[in-house]
Design an enzyme around this catalytic site. Structure first.
Site, PDB file in Angstrom:
ATOM      1  N   TYR A 144       0.850  -1.193   0.000  1.00 26.49           N
ATOM      2  CA  TYR A 144       0.000   0.000   0.000  1.00 26.49           C
ATOM      3  C   TYR A 144       0.884   1.241   0.000  1.00 26.49           C
ATOM      4  CZ  TYR A 144      -3.477   3.436   1.566  1.00 26.49           C
ATOM      5  OH  TYR A 144      -4.310   4.527   1.671  1.00 26.49           O
ATOM      6  N   ASP A 239       9.257   2.642   0.145  1.00 28.78           N
ATOM      7  CA  ASP A 239       8.190   3.326   0.870  1.00 28.78           C
ATOM      8  C   ASP A 239       8.322   2.937   2.334  1.00 28.78           C
ATOM      9  OD1 ASP A 239       5.969   4.372   2.012  1.00 28.78           O
ATOM     10  OD2 ASP A 239       4.530   3.491   0.598  1.00 28.78           O
ATOM     11  N   LYS A 267       3.912   8.868   9.038  1.00 28.94           N
ATOM     12  CA  LYS A 267       3.622   8.278  10.363  1.00 28.94           C
ATOM     13  C   LYS A 267       4.568   8.778  11.464  1.00 28.94           C
ATOM     14  CE  LYS A 267       0.728   4.811   8.378  1.00 28.94           C
ATOM     15  NZ  LYS A 267       0.794   4.055   7.151  1.00 28.94           N
TER      16      LYS A 267
HETATM   17  C1  LIG Z   1       0.173   4.573   5.776  1.00 27.48           C
HETATM   18  C2  LIG Z   1       0.969   4.331   4.549  1.00 27.48           C
HETATM   19  C3  LIG Z   1       0.918   5.202   3.451  1.00 27.48           C
HETATM   20  C4  LIG Z   1      -0.058   6.336   3.379  1.00 27.48           C
HETATM   21  O1  LIG Z   1       0.186   7.318   4.332  1.00 27.48           O
HETATM   22  P1  LIG Z   1      -1.014   8.347   4.695  1.00 27.48           P
HETATM   23  O2  LIG Z   1      -0.343   9.277   5.659  1.00 27.48           O
HETATM   24  O3  LIG Z   1      -2.100   7.522   5.273  1.00 27.48           O
HETATM   25  O4  LIG Z   1      -1.404   9.025   3.445  1.00 27.48           O
HETATM   26  C5  LIG Z   1       1.769   4.979   2.408  1.00 27.48           C
HETATM   27  N1  LIG Z   1       2.633   3.952   2.413  1.00 27.48           N
HETATM   28  C6  LIG Z   1       2.714   3.089   3.446  1.00 27.48           C
HETATM   29  C7  LIG Z   1       3.701   1.980   3.402  1.00 27.48           C
HETATM   30  C8  LIG Z   1       1.875   3.239   4.527  1.00 27.48           C
HETATM   31  O5  LIG Z   1       1.915   2.356   5.517  1.00 27.48           O
END
Ligand SMILES: *Cc1c(COP(=O)(O)O)cnc(C)c1O
Length: 431
Positions: A144, A239, A267
């Site tokens: 994701y 990511d 995060k």
């Molecule tokens: C949470 C997450 C996102 C998205 O971040 P948001 O702040 O919710 O837009 C993207 N990549 C990874 C791996 C994530 O866990």
């Protein structure tokens, strides 16, 4: 458990908010029952509107790695607020946090702050495309990267066909530039690179995926992607929105010793405020506006309150390497205890674990990618979730999410979780 206030709020919320929530997973659709409305949080605990207390194993989906209301972060926010909440102009704090990130994250020489992980990944892919002059990129099934159009893509029928939109509103035009491969399948990525030679700008992945439940990269997978990218002139994007500052002070790249070209973060980096960032090699980052041609901007980017919170968080993690040792210990104690109960009760399961992240899958298959993750018995997971909640433990409300531990979990909470786990497993097995 009395959750009448949450129930009332949830039905009221349906009238003015789609589905009653501002992010879909919060609605508890994957586990059944009504979502809890949270009134406050402190340390290792969440308190709902009916004043029930829950031990936290989500921690706002990762950010609260030191638990809630950490005094250093709280103080930094309060102090920053006294001087105004937004300027839309450069601040000293932005320089300091950028320098801190450069120092902590191995691959990053320059960094740009944004407001969410979604913005970070969208911007990183745009930059990779602008820098390489290529349109396509590769992502992995079950990874994701936020809700940008280019990422909401499902696999096509064959292994090396182009993707298809995974949500109404995403155009087939967008989908055709996103190529999909199964996670941990280096061969499939090589085939994609061969079939799209000279057309792939980037490979983006969660170096340790947490968004299909926790899945670990096979030995050699990350290294294999690194060499393929070098050979084909493709940018490797990690990511690390979830893993950054969590699996180590320098994220998964530090832990695995594989250095990407670009890294996206979110995060933890905001200390509980809405922050994201992307960074990497100077030469690539200098392709971003105003010094380079790739446009990216943000009215509230580098917001002073958010930067104060993020700075306090990163300073703490940087100055206290023992945080990561504590998290390893907490993780190992929990995973060992949960496994012991599972063995005792003879339930088939797979557990994945790395540092302060773990997942319990109700399947006897080894979980290495999205296909195997989906072999889990999600109905059983839903029952387990409810049984744990009833016993005061707040798990992520989906089989396909990792648990996130914090340093606020002490002996008392660990023992409570393990006791609740054994009772819950017995309950769902109707023993
Ligand atoms: C949470 C997450 C996102 C998205 O971040 P948001 O702040 O919710 O837009 C993207 N990549 C990874 C791996 C994530 O866990």
């Amino acid at each position: 458990m009395n959750i009448s206030k949450s129930k009332t709020l949830f039905s009221q919320a349906q009238h003015s908010i789609p589905g009653g929530v501002n992010s879909p997973v919060r609605a508890f659709k994957a586990v059944g029952g009504d979502p809890l409305f949270i009134k406050r949080a402190d340390g290792a605990y969440l308190y709902d509107e009916d004043d029930n207390a829950f031990i936290e194993l989500i921690n706002s989906w990762g950010p609260m790695i030191l638990g809630h209301n950490h005094p250093e972060i709280k103080e930094a926010i309060i102090k920053a607020m006294e001087n105004g909440t937004s300027f839309g102009a450069p601040t000293a704090r932005e320089v300091h946090i950028a320098e801190r990130i450069v120092q902590m994250v191995p691959s990053i020489e320059k960094v740009r702050m944004v407001n969410s992980g979604t913005e970070a990944t969208m911007s990183a892919v745009r930059l990779a495309r602008g820098y390489t002059g290529r349109d396509k990129f590769v992502k992995f099934e079950g990874n994701y990267h936020g809700h940008g159009d280019a990422f909401l893509i499902a696999a096509g029928s064959g292994a090396i066909t182009m993707g298809a939109p995974n949500s109404p509103g995403v155009t087939t035009g967008t989908a055709k530039d996103t190529l999909l491969a199964p996670y941990n399948d280096l061969e499939a990525v090589k085939q994609l690179a061969e079939a799209n030679k000279g057309e792939i700008a980037a490979i983006i992945l969660e170096p340790v995926p947490g968004n299909m439940g926790l899945v670990l990269p096979k030995e050699g997978f990350l290294e294999g992607l690194r060499s393929l990218c070098d050979k084909e002139g493709i940018l490797l994007i990690f990511d690390e929105v979830m893993t950054g500052f969590r699996l180590a002070a320098g994220g998964a790249q530090e832990r695995f010793g594989v250095i990407p070209d670009l890294t996206t973060m979110g995060k933890i980096i905001g200390g509980g405020m809405p922050v994201g960032a992307y960074g990497g090699k100077k030469e690539i980052m200098d392709y971003v506006s105003p010094v380079g041609p790739v446009y990216q901007a943000g009215t509230l980017s580098g917001n002073p309150i958010a930067m104060a919170a993020g700075m306090a968080m990163l300073d703490h993690l940087n100055d206290h390497p023992e945080v990561y040792e504590q998290l390893e210990t907490i993780g190992t104690r929990l995973v060992t205890g949960v496994k012991k109960s599972l063995e005792k009760l003879g339930l088939s399961y797979t557990m994945t674990h790395l540092g302060s992240m773990y997942s319990l899958f109700f399947t006897d298959q080894e979980v290495i990618d999205f296909e195997t993750a989906k072999s889990s018995n999600t109905e059983l997971f839903g029952k387990y979730f409810q049984a744990m909640l009833k016993r005061g433990v707040y798990l992520p409300p989906s089989q396909f999410e990792s648990l996130f531990l914090s340093t606020a979990l002490k002996d008392k909470e660990i023992n409570h979780i393990l006791q609740a786990n054994e009772e819950s497993l017995k309950e769902i097995l109707s023993l």
